[in-house]
Each structure stands twice: as C-alpha cells, then as structure tokens.
Write a protein that holds these residues in place. Structure first.
Motif, PDB file in Angstrom:
ATOM      1  N   SER A 104     -10.441  70.414  -7.377  1.00 12.22           N
ATOM      2  CA  SER A 104     -10.128  70.356  -8.807  1.00 12.22           C
ATOM      3  C   SER A 104      -8.818  69.619  -9.048  1.00 12.22           C
ATOM      4  O   SER A 104      -8.713  68.799  -9.973  1.00 12.22           O
ATOM      5  CB  SER A 104     -10.048  71.770  -9.392  1.00 12.22           C
ATOM      6  OG  SER A 104     -11.280  72.449  -9.273  1.00 12.22           O
ATOM      7  N   VAL A 105      -7.809  69.918  -8.225  1.00 11.46           N
ATOM      8  CA  VAL A 105      -6.516  69.241  -8.374  1.00 11.46           C
ATOM      9  C   VAL A 105      -6.649  67.744  -8.095  1.00 11.46           C
ATOM     10  O   VAL A 105      -6.123  66.902  -8.842  1.00 11.46           O
ATOM     11  CB  VAL A 105      -5.471  69.877  -7.441  1.00 11.46           C
ATOM     12  CG1 VAL A 105      -4.163  69.099  -7.483  1.00 11.46           C
ATOM     13  CG2 VAL A 105      -5.236  71.330  -7.830  1.00 11.46           C
ATOM     14  N   LEU A 106      -7.363  67.395  -7.031  1.00 11.24           N
ATOM     15  CA  LEU A 106      -7.538  65.983  -6.680  1.00 11.24           C
ATOM     16  C   LEU A 106      -8.296  65.235  -7.772  1.00 11.24           C
ATOM     17  O   LEU A 106      -7.857  64.175  -8.242  1.00 11.24           O
ATOM     18  CB  LEU A 106      -8.281  65.880  -5.344  1.00 11.24           C
ATOM     19  CG  LEU A 106      -8.629  64.467  -4.877  1.00 11.24           C
ATOM     20  CD1 LEU A 106      -7.367  63.645  -4.675  1.00 11.24           C
ATOM     21  CD2 LEU A 106      -9.465  64.511  -3.602  1.00 11.24           C
ATOM     22  N   PHE A 107      -9.434  65.792  -8.194  1.00  9.92           N
ATOM     23  CA  PHE A 107     -10.259  65.134  -9.208  1.00  9.92           C
ATOM     24  C   PHE A 107      -9.537  65.089 -10.546  1.00  9.92           C
ATOM     25  O   PHE A 107      -9.548  64.077 -11.251  1.00  9.92           O
ATOM     26  CB  PHE A 107     -11.591  65.867  -9.328  1.00  9.92           C
ATOM     27  CG  PHE A 107     -12.642  65.109 -10.074  1.00  9.92           C
ATOM     28  CD1 PHE A 107     -12.717  63.731 -10.002  1.00  9.92           C
ATOM     29  CD2 PHE A 107     -13.571  65.777 -10.852  1.00  9.92           C
ATOM     30  CE1 PHE A 107     -13.693  63.031 -10.693  1.00  9.92           C
ATOM     31  CE2 PHE A 107     -14.553  65.097 -11.553  1.00  9.92           C
ATOM     32  CZ  PHE A 107     -14.611  63.716 -11.472  1.00  9.92           C
ATOM     33  N   GLY A 108      -8.887  66.183 -10.922  1.00 16.17           N
ATOM     34  CA  GLY A 108      -8.163  66.205 -12.178  1.00 16.17           C
ATOM     35  C   GLY A 108      -7.014  65.219 -12.202  1.00 16.17           C
ATOM     36  O   GLY A 108      -6.734  64.598 -13.244  1.00 16.17           O
ATOM     37  N   THR A 109      -6.320  65.062 -11.062  1.00 13.49           N
ATOM     38  CA  THR A 109      -5.232  64.087 -11.001  1.00 13.49           C
ATOM     39  C   THR A 109      -5.754  62.671 -11.192  1.00 13.49           C
ATOM     40  O   THR A 109      -5.160  61.857 -11.932  1.00 13.49           O
ATOM     41  CB  THR A 109      -4.498  64.210  -9.653  1.00 13.49           C
ATOM     42  OG1 THR A 109      -3.985  65.536  -9.512  1.00 13.49           O
ATOM     43  CG2 THR A 109      -3.361  63.218  -9.562  1.00 13.49           C
ATOM     44  N   LEU A 110      -6.861  62.346 -10.545  1.00 16.59           N
ATOM     45  CA  LEU A 110      -7.443  61.006 -10.692  1.00 16.59           C
ATOM     46  C   LEU A 110      -7.858  60.746 -12.141  1.00 16.59           C
ATOM     47  O   LEU A 110      -7.608  59.648 -12.681  1.00 16.59           O
ATOM     48  CB  LEU A 110      -8.642  60.852  -9.758  1.00 16.59           C
ATOM     49  CG  LEU A 110      -8.340  60.883  -8.250  1.00 16.59           C
ATOM     50  CD1 LEU A 110      -9.632  60.821  -7.443  1.00 16.59           C
ATOM     51  CD2 LEU A 110      -7.415  59.741  -7.868  1.00 16.59           C
ATOM     52  N   ILE A 111      -8.465  61.739 -12.782  1.00 18.23           N
ATOM     53  CA  ILE A 111      -8.880  61.562 -14.172  1.00 18.23           C
ATOM     54  C   ILE A 111      -7.657  61.445 -15.086  1.00 18.23           C
ATOM     55  O   ILE A 111      -7.627  60.631 -16.020  1.00 18.23           O
ATOM     56  CB  ILE A 111      -9.770  62.731 -14.624  1.00 18.23           C
ATOM     57  CG1 ILE A 111     -11.058  62.773 -13.794  1.00 18.23           C
ATOM     58  CG2 ILE A 111     -10.121  62.603 -16.098  1.00 18.23           C
ATOM     59  CD1 ILE A 111     -11.935  61.549 -13.949  1.00 18.23           C
ATOM     60  N   GLY A 112      -6.628  62.243 -14.831  1.00 16.10           N
ATOM     61  CA  GLY A 112      -5.417  62.171 -15.638  1.00 16.10           C
ATOM     62  C   GLY A 112      -4.740  60.820 -15.531  1.00 16.10           C
ATOM     63  O   GLY A 112      -4.264  60.264 -16.535  1.00 16.10           O
ATOM     64  N   VAL A 113      -4.694  60.270 -14.325  1.00 15.09           N
ATOM     65  CA  VAL A 113      -4.119  58.933 -14.145  1.00 15.09           C
ATOM     66  C   VAL A 113      -4.992  57.890 -14.823  1.00 15.09           C
ATOM     67  O   VAL A 113      -4.487  56.936 -15.450  1.00 15.09           O
ATOM     68  CB  VAL A 113      -3.944  58.632 -12.646  1.00 15.09           C
ATOM     69  CG1 VAL A 113      -3.541  57.180 -12.432  1.00 15.09           C
ATOM     70  CG2 VAL A 113      -2.914  59.562 -12.025  1.00 15.09           C
TER      71      VAL A 113
END
Length: 423
Positions: free
Chosen positions: A127-136
């Motif tokens: 979740s952290v990895l995917f959410g970070t990519l989407i946020g960027v």
C-alpha cells in the motif's frame, strides 16, 4: 437504578465532606493564610475536582447498572461467562491448513490470527509503495499520467472497501481458469507447470531443505551481514570522496556471489518443489488461496488511494527552496525525488500514514464477505456453532486492539527515527 443513584448522591456528599475536613486540617497544620481564598463553592480547584468526582461516579454507576443487566440476562439463559469452551472442538475446517475440525477452538482462532497477520504483513508495504507512486504521479508534468492518477484516487477513495473486495473477487479472480472443485486440471499452468493459476488457488514453486540446509541458512545470514557492511563502506566512500556509492549494486552483487558460492560448496543444500494435484489433493510448492489474494489486493488498491493524497500533500509541503536546490545541482527527476523530496516528505507524511495502517488492519475483517478465514470469519463461524458470543466478541476486540497497538508502537518508533533532532 434509583437506589444506585441515591447511593451515588450519598457517596458524593461523603466525599465532599471528607475533602473539606482534610483541607481544613491541612490548613491548620501548615498555618496557611486562607483569608484571600474564595469559599469552596467558588473555588475553581474545588469545582474542577468535584466535576471529576461526579463524572467518575456517574460512569461507575452506569457501568454497574449495565453489568447488572447483562448478568441478569446471562443468568436467565444459563450462559456461563468462562473461557473453558476454548478447549472444545471447533467444528471448523480451514482451507490449506493442518488444523482439523476436531482441533480446539483456541487453535482455530490462532490460525485466524495468523491469516490476518499475513494480510497485514504483505499488504501494508505494498500500500505504501503503490500509494507513493500514485501520489508522485499526481504531480507529474505528464498530463495523461496526472489525470489517470487523479481519476484513480477520486474513484477508489470515494467507494467503500467492501465493494472493492467483492468486485475484485467476483469480476477478476473468479474468472481465472476453473478447475473442478479442488482440482486444477483446467487451470492455467505456465512455465511447464511450475506455476498454477486457477479460480481457487495460486501455486508457486517453493524450497525444500536437504542436507546442510541449516548450515546454509547460517551462511546466508552471514552473507546478509556482509552485504550490509558493504553498503556502509560504500556510503563512507561517498561521504569522503563524493564518488558514486552504487550501494545497491555492490551489496546485491556481494549477496548473490556469496550465496552461489556457498550453494555449490555445500553440494546443493536445497531443491525446488513443484506443486502437483492428484486425486483432488494439492501437494508441494507454495499455495496461495484466491480469497487471500483478492482481499489483500483489494485493500492495497483502496488504501493506496488514501496514501497517495497524503504523499502528494507532503511533497507539496517540502520547502520550495529544496526543490530549486535540487534543480541547481542538475539532478534528474528520479534523483530529486530519491535524495531530496521524498526523504523530507515522508517526515511529514508518516504520522497520518500510521492511521491508515490501522484502518487497513481493521478493514481486513471484511474478508468475511468472500469466505477467507481470517479472525473475524472464524469467530463468525463459531457463533454459528452455538459458541458463547460475549467471550468470543471480547477475544475478537482484544485481537484487533493488540494488532493496532503493535502497529502504533512500530509506527511511532519509525516516526521518531525519521524526525530531525533539534539542536
């Protein structure tokens, strides 16, 4: 109830009288000047203490009344409030689990806790990895990428996680090649059957230890320590000379070379196990239940939409001068985010991220909707087997409370390490 309220009033009067007497005695002993002190009914300290005593008395009275009603009801239906039932047979069969239906309720609940832990263990990092990519991606200069990320966030953030789980289960995972019941004859078997994908299980190759496997694991642990040492060494080289550290390449190469050298030196201490299906029985390899994959992936998709907004806001909160400095150093986009923006953004983002870790943990209870037997599902099945509900509900609440407290403690520890220490 009126009798309890009367006792409460009498108790409060007694407490007030004792307080005034003690106060008077203390003033006399200490010879304190009380000429400028307001009377008790106007003294803020006295009024504050009285309010707290009244509140505590009301809470105790209401709690005692509720407990009395509860006990009257349990006595009327003959329900024992003990935990001896935990040793009784559960009557529950758990898929891909050695615990039988004749095992105790305690063992079944432990397996449910294990399944909940597996959802958390893999899902939160993803979740952290995917959410970070989407946020960027939401801050990307690429118009199409930015709009797609925005659409993803606005869609999944505004629908219940239960709908995501049910949709992913029904529309995606159940449409994998189907076997017949527990078999997998019609399943998709790529790479010569080393992998099996069906609508009830995924199967992957696993490792079986042979002779010297215990020694090999110790040597691999030593290799990991050596790789960490190489990482530290390359960091010092960078700090002292400014040369490119290439920490990942050096450390990974060290680990791979040592691992292969130890493997051949010990004559092959392990071999790969391939999953087989014979007479409706799965054996060998590593098997993942489809409901587990559906729940974990659905919660990752849902939670990442919230994490993406936290990451985006945290990136925007990084001082503009830091970004301009990274441009002045001629860093490319990846280097700017890796070395300058994200390390500072996560100092801001991590405290609210802890809340979403807790939400992810509690949302794992929604797995009951598609039949994955985690803690809530097993407790629910025990209800159906006429097991006592009050004790089981208490156990369920304590389990999730324990998960939440552990995650909070770990999150606060990491957050403390991320924060900059003041001078």
């Amino acid at each position: 109830m009126l009798g309890r309220l009367l006792l409460l009033v009498i108790g409060l009067v007694v407490i007030a009288a004792v307080f005034l007497v003690v106060r008077f005695v203390v003033d006399k002993i200490t010879r304190r000047d009380t000429s400028d002190r307001p009377p008790p009914w106007r003294d803020q300290n006295v009024l504050s203490l009285a309010a707290q005593v009244v509140a505590l008395g009301l809470i105790v009275t209401v709690g005692a009344w509720l407990w009395s009603n509860f006990r009257d009801r349990t006595d009327a239906i003959g329900l024992e409030l003990t935990f001896g039932f935990l040793d009784q047979p559960s009557g529950i069969s758990i898929a891909d689990n050695p615990v039988s239906s004749n095992a105790g309720i305690r063992d079944a609940i432990q397996q449910g806790v294990k399944n909940t832990f597996l959802i958390i263990l893999l899902g939160i990092p993803l979740s952290v990895l995917f959410g970070t990519l989407i946020g960027v991606a939401r801050l990307s200069s690429n118009w199409l990428l930015q709009k797609l990320a925005t659409a993803y966030v606005e869609f999944f953030r505004n629908i219940p996680p239960l709908l995501v789980i049910v949709f992913l289960w029904g529309a995606v995972f159940l449409n994998f090649p189907a076997g017949s019941g527990r078999t997998a004859e019609a399943a998709w078997r790529p790479f010569g059957g080393w992998f099996i994908f069906s609508n009830n299980r995924f199967a992957f190759p696993s490792i079986i230890g042979l002779d010297n496997f215990g020694l090999y694991r110790l040597l691999i642990l030593a290799s990991v320590v050596t790789a960490v040492g190489v990482w530290v060494w390359r960091t010092r080289v960078f700090n002292n000379t400014g040369a490119s550290p290439r920490r990942v390449m050096w450390s990974l190469t060290t680990l791979v070379v040592l691992g292969l050298a130890f493997f051949f030196a010990l004559g092959g201490p392990f071999e790969f196990s391939k999953t087989t299906v014979e007479d409706r029985i799965w054996s060998g390899g590593f098997r993942m239940q489809m409901p587990y994959a559906a729940v974990m992936l659905a919660l990752v998709i849902y939670t990442a939409s919230h994490i993406a907004e936290i990451v985006r806001g945290s990136i925007l909160a990084v001082h503009k001068g830091q970004v301009e400095a990274s441009h002045a150093l001629a860093l490319n986009g990846l280097q700017r985010y890796r070395f300058v923006i994200l390390p500072q953004a996560f100092r801001i983002a991590f405290p609210p991220l802890i809340n979403h870790f807790l939400n992810y943990t509690k949302n794992s209870s929604l797995a009951v909707a598609i039949g994955f037997q985690e803690t809530t599902s097993i407790i629910n099945n025990l209800f159906g087997n006429s097991q006592p509900a009050p004790q089981l509900l208490l156990i369920l609440m304590l389990i999730y409370l324990t998960f939440s407290l552990i995650l909070s403690a770990i999150g606060n520890l990491i957050n403390g390490r991320l924060q900059m220490k003041g001078a």
